[in-house]
Design a protein around this motif. Structure first.
Motif, PDB file in Angstrom:
ATOM      1  N   HIS A 123       7.965   2.695  -4.104  1.00 51.63           N
ATOM      2  CA  HIS A 123       6.998   1.897  -4.871  1.00 51.63           C
ATOM      3  C   HIS A 123       7.128   2.179  -6.362  1.00 51.63           C
ATOM      4  O   HIS A 123       7.051   1.259  -7.178  1.00 51.63           O
ATOM      5  CB  HIS A 123       5.568   2.179  -4.386  1.00 51.63           C
ATOM      6  N   TYR A 124       7.337   3.438  -6.706  1.00 51.11           N
ATOM      7  CA  TYR A 124       7.469   3.804  -8.114  1.00 51.11           C
ATOM      8  C   TYR A 124       8.649   3.063  -8.758  1.00 51.11           C
ATOM      9  O   TYR A 124       8.506   2.454  -9.826  1.00 51.11           O
ATOM     10  CB  TYR A 124       7.633   5.318  -8.280  1.00 51.11           C
ATOM     11  N   TYR A 125       9.803   3.113  -8.098  1.00 52.82           N
ATOM     12  CA  TYR A 125      10.979   2.475  -8.691  1.00 52.82           C
ATOM     13  C   TYR A 125      10.867   0.949  -8.702  1.00 52.82           C
ATOM     14  O   TYR A 125      11.340   0.301  -9.638  1.00 52.82           O
ATOM     15  CB  TYR A 125      12.262   2.945  -7.992  1.00 52.82           C
ATOM     16  N   ALA A 126      10.225   0.362  -7.701  1.00 52.00           N
ATOM     17  CA  ALA A 126      10.008  -1.096  -7.703  1.00 52.00           C
ATOM     18  C   ALA A 126       9.074  -1.480  -8.855  1.00 52.00           C
ATOM     19  O   ALA A 126       9.335  -2.455  -9.575  1.00 52.00           O
ATOM     20  CB  ALA A 126       9.437  -1.546  -6.363  1.00 52.00           C
ATOM     21  N   ASP A 127       8.000  -0.709  -9.053  1.00 58.23           N
ATOM     22  CA  ASP A 127       7.076  -0.986 -10.156  1.00 58.23           C
ATOM     23  C   ASP A 127       7.759  -0.774 -11.507  1.00 58.23           C
ATOM     24  O   ASP A 127       7.555  -1.543 -12.446  1.00 58.23           O
ATOM     25  CB  ASP A 127       5.843  -0.086 -10.071  1.00 58.23           C
ATOM     26  N   ARG A 128       8.564   0.259 -11.587  1.00 50.11           N
ATOM     27  CA  ARG A 128       9.272   0.555 -12.846  1.00 50.11           C
ATOM     28  C   ARG A 128      10.209  -0.598 -13.209  1.00 50.11           C
ATOM     29  O   ARG A 128      10.287  -1.011 -14.368  1.00 50.11           O
ATOM     30  CB  ARG A 128      10.040   1.865 -12.703  1.00 50.11           C
ATOM     31  N   ALA A 129      10.907  -1.138 -12.204  1.00 44.52           N
ATOM     32  CA  ALA A 129      11.820  -2.264 -12.451  1.00 44.52           C
ATOM     33  C   ALA A 129      11.050  -3.500 -12.921  1.00 44.52           C
ATOM     34  O   ALA A 129      11.549  -4.268 -13.750  1.00 44.52           O
ATOM     35  CB  ALA A 129      12.613  -2.587 -11.184  1.00 44.52           C
ATOM     36  N   ARG A 130       9.828  -3.686 -12.400  1.00 44.96           N
ATOM     37  CA  ARG A 130       8.978  -4.808 -12.816  1.00 44.96           C
ATOM     38  C   ARG A 130       8.328  -4.574 -14.170  1.00 44.96           C
ATOM     39  O   ARG A 130       7.844  -5.498 -14.805  1.00 44.96           O
ATOM     40  CB  ARG A 130       7.860  -5.024 -11.783  1.00 44.96           C
ATOM     41  N   GLY A 131       8.238  -3.304 -14.552  1.00 40.78           N
ATOM     42  CA  GLY A 131       7.581  -2.972 -15.810  1.00 40.78           C
ATOM     43  C   GLY A 131       6.073  -2.945 -15.720  1.00 40.78           C
ATOM     44  O   GLY A 131       5.385  -2.997 -16.732  1.00 40.78           O
ATOM     45  N   SER A 132       5.563  -2.839 -14.498  1.00 38.39           N
ATOM     46  CA  SER A 132       4.120  -2.845 -14.291  1.00 38.39           C
ATOM     47  C   SER A 132       3.774  -1.943 -13.106  1.00 38.39           C
ATOM     48  O   SER A 132       4.329  -2.107 -12.014  1.00 38.39           O
ATOM     49  CB  SER A 132       3.650  -4.275 -13.998  1.00 38.39           C
ATOM     50  N   PHE A 133       2.862  -1.000 -13.353  1.00 37.48           N
ATOM     51  CA  PHE A 133       2.484  -0.051 -12.309  1.00 37.48           C
ATOM     52  C   PHE A 133       1.098  -0.376 -11.771  1.00 37.48           C
ATOM     53  O   PHE A 133       0.159  -0.553 -12.536  1.00 37.48           O
ATOM     54  CB  PHE A 133       2.504   1.381 -12.846  1.00 37.48           C
ATOM     55  N   GLY A 134       1.011  -0.450 -10.462  1.00 39.59           N
ATOM     56  CA  GLY A 134      -0.273  -0.673  -9.799  1.00 39.59           C
ATOM     57  C   GLY A 134      -0.595   0.489  -8.895  1.00 39.59           C
ATOM     58  O   GLY A 134       0.121   1.479  -8.841  1.00 39.59           O
ATOM     59  N   MET A 135      -1.676   0.362  -8.174  1.00 37.75           N
ATOM     60  CA  MET A 135      -2.076   1.375  -7.195  1.00 37.75           C
ATOM     61  C   MET A 135      -1.723   0.831  -5.815  1.00 37.75           C
ATOM     62  O   MET A 135      -1.922  -0.353  -5.554  1.00 37.75           O
ATOM     63  CB  MET A 135      -3.592   1.611  -7.305  1.00 37.75           C
ATOM     64  N   HIS A 136      -1.163   1.688  -4.958  1.00 38.58           N
ATOM     65  CA  HIS A 136      -0.689   1.244  -3.641  1.00 38.58           C
ATOM     66  C   HIS A 136      -1.427   1.983  -2.532  1.00 38.58           C
ATOM     67  O   HIS A 136      -1.465   3.200  -2.518  1.00 38.58           O
ATOM     68  CB  HIS A 136       0.811   1.496  -3.515  1.00 38.58           C
ATOM     69  N   CYS A 137      -2.002   1.209  -1.604  1.00 37.53           N
ATOM     70  CA  CYS A 137      -2.630   1.757  -0.402  1.00 37.53           C
ATOM     71  C   CYS A 137      -1.723   1.422   0.778  1.00 37.53           C
ATOM     72  O   CYS A 137      -1.389   0.264   0.999  1.00 37.53           O
ATOM     73  CB  CYS A 137      -4.010   1.159  -0.181  1.00 37.53           C
ATOM     74  N   ILE A 138      -1.326   2.461   1.509  1.00 34.50           N
ATOM     75  CA  ILE A 138      -0.324   2.314   2.557  1.00 34.50           C
ATOM     76  C   ILE A 138      -0.843   2.976   3.827  1.00 34.50           C
ATOM     77  O   ILE A 138      -1.385   4.084   3.787  1.00 34.50           O
ATOM     78  CB  ILE A 138       1.003   2.975   2.138  1.00 34.50           C
ATOM     79  N   ASP A 139      -0.676   2.300   4.970  1.00 39.80           N
ATOM     80  CA  ASP A 139      -0.997   2.890   6.260  1.00 39.80           C
ATOM     81  C   ASP A 139       0.287   3.148   7.007  1.00 39.80           C
ATOM     82  O   ASP A 139       1.079   2.225   7.237  1.00 39.80           O
ATOM     83  CB  ASP A 139      -1.880   1.939   7.092  1.00 39.80           C
ATOM     84  N   LEU A 140       0.544   4.406   7.359  1.00 41.74           N
ATOM     85  CA  LEU A 140       1.727   4.770   8.137  1.00 41.74           C
ATOM     86  C   LEU A 140       1.292   5.123   9.544  1.00 41.74           C
ATOM     87  O   LEU A 140       0.445   5.982   9.740  1.00 41.74           O
ATOM     88  CB  LEU A 140       2.446   5.974   7.513  1.00 41.74           C
ATOM     89  N   ASN A 141       1.845   4.451  10.505  1.00 46.30           N
ATOM     90  CA  ASN A 141       1.520   4.754  11.908  1.00 46.30           C
ATOM     91  C   ASN A 141       2.574   5.617  12.526  1.00 46.30           C
ATOM     92  O   ASN A 141       3.654   5.734  12.110  1.00 46.30           O
ATOM     93  CB  ASN A 141       1.364   3.446  12.688  1.00 46.30           C
TER      94      ASN A 141
END
Length: 183
Positions: free
Chosen positions: A165-183
């Motif tokens: 997520h960090y690298y995807a946001d960095r490539a977009r130039g915009s950082f958001g907050m990510h909520c993720i559920d891992l099963n």
């Protein structure tokens, strides 16, 4: 299904507990003391950490010196302690594991891992210096550019998800907050 050792004795009086649905309107089976009537709740553990990043985009990873997954890479993180906020815990863990001088940023990922009864919270952090002084739980620390991240040697899926997520946001130039559920 979570595999933990069941509570056997009351923390208040030491009597052997029984597992039943409490008489207070609860809907889940709990460890209940038949002597003092204390209900023992089992709740998820909070794991707190940071994504320490240099201004040039390199990320600091720690090579684990403890089990589980000794010898694999991770972000600096660990269990939150009583009496601290999630941000304070993340900063403490970064200091303990990496000895890194950081400026704390915003909460970045909140990851539910119900199969192990944990919630992982990672904060963005800016590294103020390259010098780090790893603690006893860390074999070594290293700064990695995106193309050099040892993806196959990452210790935990939560770390991999956070970095992706960090690298995807960095490539977009915009950082958001990510909520993720891992099963």
């Amino acid at each position: 299904m979570i595999f933990r050792s069941p509570i056997q004795f009351c923390r208040n009086c030491g009597t052997a507990v029984v597992y039943r649905i409490p008489d207070d309107g609860d809907t889940r089976e709990r460890a209940v003391c038949p002597q003092c009537h204390t209900i023992h709740y089992e709740n998820p553990l909070n794991v707190v950490g940071t994504i320490p990043v240099m201004d040039d985009g390199r990320v600091l990873l720690c090579k684990r010196n403890i089990e589980p997954r000794r010898g694999m890479w991770t972000l600096p993180a660990g269990f939150m302690e009583l009496g601290e906020t999630t941000a304070q815990g993340a900063q403490r863990e970064t200091d303990e594991e990496a000895g890194a001088d950081i400026e704390m940023g915003a909460l970045y990922t909140l990851i539910s891992v119900p199969r192990v009864g944990q919630v992982h919270l990672f904060y963005r952090a800016r590294l103020r210096a390259e010098q780090c002084y790893p603690g006893p739980e860390t074999m070594e620390v290293q700064l990695f550019a995106e193309q050099d991240i040892p993806w196959e040697e990452l210790a935990f899926r939560t770390v991999k998800e956070t970095l992706q997520h960090y690298y995807a946001d960095r490539a977009r130039g915009s950082f958001g907050m990510h909520c993720i559920d891992l099963n």
